[in-house]
Scaffold this motif. Structure first.
Motif, short mmCIF file in Angstrom:
data_model
loop_
_atom_site.label_atom_id
_atom_site.label_comp_id
_atom_site.label_asym_id
_atom_site.label_seq_id
_atom_site.Cartn_x
_atom_site.Cartn_y
_atom_site.Cartn_z
N ASP A 115 0.84 -1.21 0.00
CA ASP A 115 0.00 0.00 0.00
C ASP A 115 0.87 1.26 0.00
O ASP A 115 1.77 1.40 0.82
N ARG A 116 0.61 2.17 -0.91
CA ARG A 116 1.40 3.40 -1.00
C ARG A 116 0.71 4.59 -0.34
O ARG A 116 1.31 5.66 -0.23
N THR A 117 -0.55 4.41 0.12
CA THR A 117 -1.31 5.56 0.63
C THR A 117 -1.73 5.43 2.09
O THR A 117 -2.09 6.42 2.71
N GLY A 146 5.98 -1.85 6.89
CA GLY A 146 7.19 -1.42 6.24
C GLY A 146 6.87 -1.22 4.77
O GLY A 146 5.70 -1.12 4.38
N THR A 147 7.90 -1.15 3.94
CA THR A 147 7.69 -0.99 2.50
C THR A 147 8.62 -1.94 1.76
O THR A 147 9.50 -2.55 2.36
N TYR A 148 8.43 -2.01 0.45
CA TYR A 148 9.34 -2.78 -0.38
C TYR A 148 10.50 -1.91 -0.86
O TYR A 148 11.23 -2.27 -1.76
N GLY A 149 10.67 -0.76 -0.23
CA GLY A 149 11.76 0.15 -0.54
C GLY A 149 11.26 1.43 -1.19
O GLY A 149 10.13 1.52 -1.66
N GLY A 150 12.11 2.44 -1.15
CA GLY A 150 11.80 3.72 -1.76
C GLY A 150 11.02 4.64 -0.85
O GLY A 150 10.94 4.44 0.37
N PHE A 202 19.57 -0.92 -0.75
CA PHE A 202 18.17 -0.88 -0.35
C PHE A 202 17.96 0.28 0.61
O PHE A 202 18.77 0.52 1.50
N TRP A 203 16.85 1.02 0.41
CA TRP A 203 16.56 2.15 1.28
C TRP A 203 15.06 2.35 1.42
O TRP A 203 14.28 1.94 0.55
N VAL A 204 14.68 2.94 2.52
CA VAL A 204 13.28 3.30 2.77
C VAL A 204 13.23 4.72 3.30
O VAL A 204 14.13 5.16 4.03
N ASP A 205 12.18 5.42 2.92
CA ASP A 205 11.90 6.77 3.41
C ASP A 205 10.38 6.86 3.48
O ASP A 205 9.73 7.16 2.48
N THR A 206 9.83 6.54 4.63
CA THR A 206 8.38 6.45 4.80
C THR A 206 7.90 7.53 5.75
O THR A 206 8.50 7.73 6.81
N THR A 207 6.85 8.21 5.36
CA THR A 207 6.20 9.18 6.24
C THR A 207 4.78 8.74 6.47
O THR A 207 4.04 8.49 5.51
#
Length: 168
Positions: free
Chosen positions: A38-40, A57-61, A155-160
């Protein structure tokens, strides 16, 4: 738990169990309802347990999510994590971490490395590793949670997360 600073003191053994529970939760969702894909934030409420609230978490980005969560429940989430089947390796695979940070309304949160005990997903046993954070139950209101992680692999994550905490 301490609610004044937002931190949640999690023991090493409790953190490993929570990591296993988080993975069971994350892997239980079909792809079209996955909180991780989910991106939203639309699917943030997917089959949440009654005693806490998992953030995906996310799959990255870079991802920005908006969601409502009930007050009265601690939050648990990964900064960077991995899981695999016991068949693949009996030892958890890790990442070489360059950065692992989380901030609630700009205030740094403690992050900690946890390794899960073996846990079952469907018919297979899994094990997980990760850098995780927890937040004590929040009072109703608006919060911004920022999660940033980077590994030497690229690999990186930047989640808000824009969190609206509602009366529980």
């Amino acid at each position: 738990m301490t609610s004044d600073t937002g931190t949640w003191q999690i023991s090493e053994s409790e953190g490993g169990v929570l990591a296993a529970r988080w993975w069971q939760w994350a892997l239980s969702a079909p792809e079209d309802l996955s909180p991780v894909a989910d991106r939203t934030g639309e699917h943030a409420g997917w089959q949440q347990p009654d005693d806490l609230w998992f953030l995906a978490g996310t799959y990255g980005g870079h991802v920005v999510r908006r969601c409502e969560i009930p007050s009265g429940r601690p939050l648990f989430f990964p900064v960077l994590n991995r899981q695999h089947t016991k068949h693949h390796s009996r030892t958890p695979l890790t990442l070489d971490v360059v950065e692992a940070q989380a901030f609630l309304n700009g205030v740094p949160l403690p992050v900690r490395e946890y390794t899960s005990p073996f846990f079952r997903v469907d018919l297979r046993m899994h094990v997980a590793w990760g850098v995780w954070a927890g937040i004590a139950p929040l009072t109703p209101g608006q919060y911004v949670l920022e999660i940033k992680g980077r590994a030497t692999s690229g690999f990186w994550v930047d989640t808000t997360y824009h969190l609206t905490v509602t009366p529980g």
